[in-house]
Design an enzyme around this catalytic site. Structure first.
Site, PDB file in Angstrom:
ATOM      1  N   SER A 157      -0.805  -9.772   5.012  1.00 54.09           N
ATOM      2  CA  SER A 157      -1.485  -9.247   6.203  1.00 54.09           C
ATOM      3  C   SER A 157      -2.396 -10.351   6.733  1.00 54.09           C
ATOM      4  O   SER A 157      -2.694 -11.308   5.988  1.00 54.09           O
ATOM      5  CB  SER A 157      -2.338  -8.040   5.796  1.00 54.09           C
ATOM      6  N   TYR A 163      -7.761  -3.045  -0.034  1.00 54.06           N
ATOM      7  CA  TYR A 163      -6.557  -3.519   0.680  1.00 54.06           C
ATOM      8  C   TYR A 163      -6.603  -5.034   0.862  1.00 54.06           C
ATOM      9  O   TYR A 163      -5.635  -5.741   0.573  1.00 54.06           O
ATOM     10  CB  TYR A 163      -6.494  -2.812   2.039  1.00 54.06           C
TER      11      TYR A 163
HETATM   12  N1  LIG Z   1       0.999  -1.655  10.063  1.00 60.33           N
HETATM   13  C1  LIG Z   1       0.192  -2.714  10.062  1.00 60.33           C
HETATM   14  O1  LIG Z   1      -0.647  -2.884  10.948  1.00 60.33           O
HETATM   15  C2  LIG Z   1       0.311  -3.757   8.994  1.00 60.33           C
HETATM   16  C3  LIG Z   1      -0.352  -4.992   9.168  1.00 60.33           C
HETATM   17  C4  LIG Z   1      -0.262  -5.951   8.152  1.00 60.33           C
HETATM   18  C5  LIG Z   1       0.468  -5.682   7.013  1.00 60.33           C
HETATM   19  N2  LIG Z   1       1.084  -4.484   6.875  1.00 60.33           N
HETATM   20  C6  LIG Z   1       1.847  -4.239   5.644  1.00 60.33           C
HETATM   21  O2  LIG Z   1       3.197  -3.972   5.961  1.00 60.33           O
HETATM   22  C7  LIG Z   1       3.790  -3.192   4.919  1.00 60.33           C
HETATM   23  C8  LIG Z   1       4.527  -2.034   5.538  1.00 60.33           C
HETATM   24  O3  LIG Z   1       3.587  -1.202   6.203  1.00 60.33           O
HETATM   25  P1  LIG Z   1       3.953  -0.259   7.449  1.00 60.33           P
HETATM   26  O4  LIG Z   1       3.054  -0.647   8.551  1.00 60.33           O
HETATM   27  O5  LIG Z   1       5.421  -0.226   7.648  1.00 60.33           O
HETATM   28  O6  LIG Z   1       3.402   1.133   6.887  1.00 60.33           O
HETATM   29  P2  LIG Z   1       4.137   2.496   6.565  1.00 60.33           P
HETATM   30  O7  LIG Z   1       3.127   3.365   5.942  1.00 60.33           O
HETATM   31  O8  LIG Z   1       4.865   2.947   7.782  1.00 60.33           O
HETATM   32  O9  LIG Z   1       5.252   2.070   5.495  1.00 60.33           O
HETATM   33  C9  LIG Z   1       4.968   1.860   4.138  1.00 60.33           C
HETATM   34  C10 LIG Z   1       6.098   2.499   3.327  1.00 60.33           C
HETATM   35  O10 LIG Z   1       5.862   2.213   1.944  1.00 60.33           O
HETATM   36  C11 LIG Z   1       6.175   3.383   1.213  1.00 60.33           C
HETATM   37  N3  LIG Z   1       5.453   3.384  -0.059  1.00 60.33           N
HETATM   38  C12 LIG Z   1       4.132   3.609  -0.253  1.00 60.33           C
HETATM   39  N4  LIG Z   1       3.864   3.585  -1.572  1.00 60.33           N
HETATM   40  C13 LIG Z   1       5.038   3.347  -2.212  1.00 60.33           C
HETATM   41  C14 LIG Z   1       5.400   3.220  -3.583  1.00 60.33           C
HETATM   42  N5  LIG Z   1       4.497   3.364  -4.561  1.00 60.33           N
HETATM   43  N6  LIG Z   1       6.693   2.961  -3.889  1.00 60.33           N
HETATM   44  C15 LIG Z   1       7.621   2.850  -2.908  1.00 60.33           C
HETATM   45  N7  LIG Z   1       7.333   2.953  -1.589  1.00 60.33           N
HETATM   46  C16 LIG Z   1       6.058   3.206  -1.249  1.00 60.33           C
HETATM   47  C17 LIG Z   1       5.737   4.530   2.129  1.00 60.33           C
HETATM   48  O11 LIG Z   1       6.353   5.755   1.767  1.00 60.33           O
HETATM   49  C18 LIG Z   1       6.123   4.011   3.492  1.00 60.33           C
HETATM   50  O12 LIG Z   1       7.428   4.447   3.867  1.00 60.33           O
HETATM   51  C19 LIG Z   1       2.638  -2.802   3.983  1.00 60.33           C
HETATM   52  O13 LIG Z   1       2.627  -3.651   2.858  1.00 60.33           O
HETATM   53  C20 LIG Z   1       1.414  -3.040   4.846  1.00 60.33           C
HETATM   54  O14 LIG Z   1       0.270  -3.291   4.063  1.00 60.33           O
HETATM   55  C21 LIG Z   1       1.040  -3.528   7.829  1.00 60.33           C
END
Ligand SMILES: NC(=O)c1ccc[n+]([C@@H]2O[C@H](COP(=O)([O-])OP(=O)(O)OC[C@H]3O[C@@H](n4cnc5c(N)ncnc54)[C@H](O)[C@@H]3O)[C@@H](O)[C@H]2O)c1
Length: 261
Positions: free
Chosen positions: A146, A161
């Site tokens: 991130s 986080y």
């Molecule tokens: N959305 C943002 O702004 C953003 C920014 C930077 C980084 N990220 C990172 O991107 C990645 C994806 O996030 P996203 O935005 O798609 O969020 P999201 O919540 O839509 O997707 C995350 C997915 O991970 C799954 N998950 C959670 N815990 C789990 C576990 N223990 N085992 C298996 N699956 C699990 C959830 O069910 C969900 O489908 C994450 O690592 C997040 O930290 C997101």
């Protein structure tokens, strides 16, 4: 979107595959003709993702697993290899945001959960996928960190986080050094806020009942003036999986609209 012919028929494994960034990335790899396994803790979300992706049979499989449980990590890796014969690309992406609160008010059970999924879960994914790539001397891993894994930034209240995303950044860099002699590349993507469920949850945590203002405030700190679309993260992940990035390893890649410039 760019087409990378070498990705056709490649075996791609995506954790958090039913989430916003995961689905967009699965769609992008399927469009390249790759075989894709999506792993997620939520069976319902996986079923919905399969409908959304509507892939031709045989090219998309979904696996329910909790990435914080070692036996389930072993199992999702084995199931992918059983289905596709190997793993060429690993998008180590599942993560949670945890609770929004100052460090001194964080409950340790919530902190442990963020570390167990984001750090330990990502680590174990590498532990079980890398031997497959090392054995055939090829592969590309992309870990999801991130902007919060590169700088403290303006966001407050997410120390668990941010700690976890800095850990993924460090893990990526050293794993890349260890993996280079096997011709396996390991990079990390560092998105700024992306239009997914996670940002809706964080906006509500930052400013309860003032989510729209929170979003506008965050977006105003991004030079391109908006959040990323999930497909914009997916495009970078596909590039890092492709031969176009063949000399890129150990690199933290910002996909952040200039946020950390
Ligand atoms: N959305 C943002 O702004 C953003 C920014 C930077 C980084 N990220 C990172 O991107 C990645 C994806 O996030 P996203 O935005 O798609 O969020 P999201 O919540 O839509 O997707 C995350 C997915 O991970 C799954 N998950 C959670 N815990 C789990 C576990 N223990 N085992 C298996 N699956 C699990 C959830 O069910 C969900 O489908 C994450 O690592 C997040 O930290 C997101």
């Amino acid at each position: 979107m760019a087409v990378y012919p070498e990705l056709k028929d490649k075996a791609v494994l995506i954790t958090g595959g039913a989430g916003g960034i995961g689905i967009a990335t699965a769609a992008a790899f399927l469009a390249q003709g790759a075989k894709v396994a999506i792993v997620d803790i939520s069976a319902d979300a996986l079923a919905q993702a399969e409908k959304t992706l509507n892939a031709s049979a045989g090219y998309l499989i979904s696996i329910v697993a909790d990435i914080s449980q070692e036996e389930e990590v072993k199992s999702y890796v084995e199931k992918t290899v059983a289905a596709f014969g190997t793993i060429d690309v690993f998008f180590n992406n599942a993560g949670i945001e945890g609770k929004v609160a100052p460090l001194i008010e964080q409950n340790m059970a919530d902190v442990d959960k963020v570390f167990a999924i984001n750090i330990r879960g990502s680590y174990m994914g590498l532990k079980y996928v890398l031997p497959i790539m090392y054995a055939k001397k090829s592969g590309s891993v992309i870990n999801t960190s991130s902007v919060g894994g590169l700088a403290a930034g303006p966001g407050q209240g997410v120390t668990p986080y941010v700690t976890s995303k800095f850990a993924i950044h460090g893990l990526t860099r050293l794993t890349a050094v260890e993996s280079a002699k096997y011709n396996v590349r390991v990079n990390s993507v560092h998105p700024s806020p992306v239009e997914t469920r996670m940002m809706r949850s964080l906006e509500a945590g930052f400013a309860p009942e003032h989510e729209a203002e929170a979003k506008a405030n965050i977006a105003s700190g991004i030079p391109l003036g908006r959040y990323a679309q999930p497909s914009e993260i997916a495009d970078m992940v596909v590039f890092l999986a492709s031969d176009a990035s063949r000399f890129v390893t150990g690199t933290p890649v910002r996909v952040d609209g200039g946020m950390l410039s």
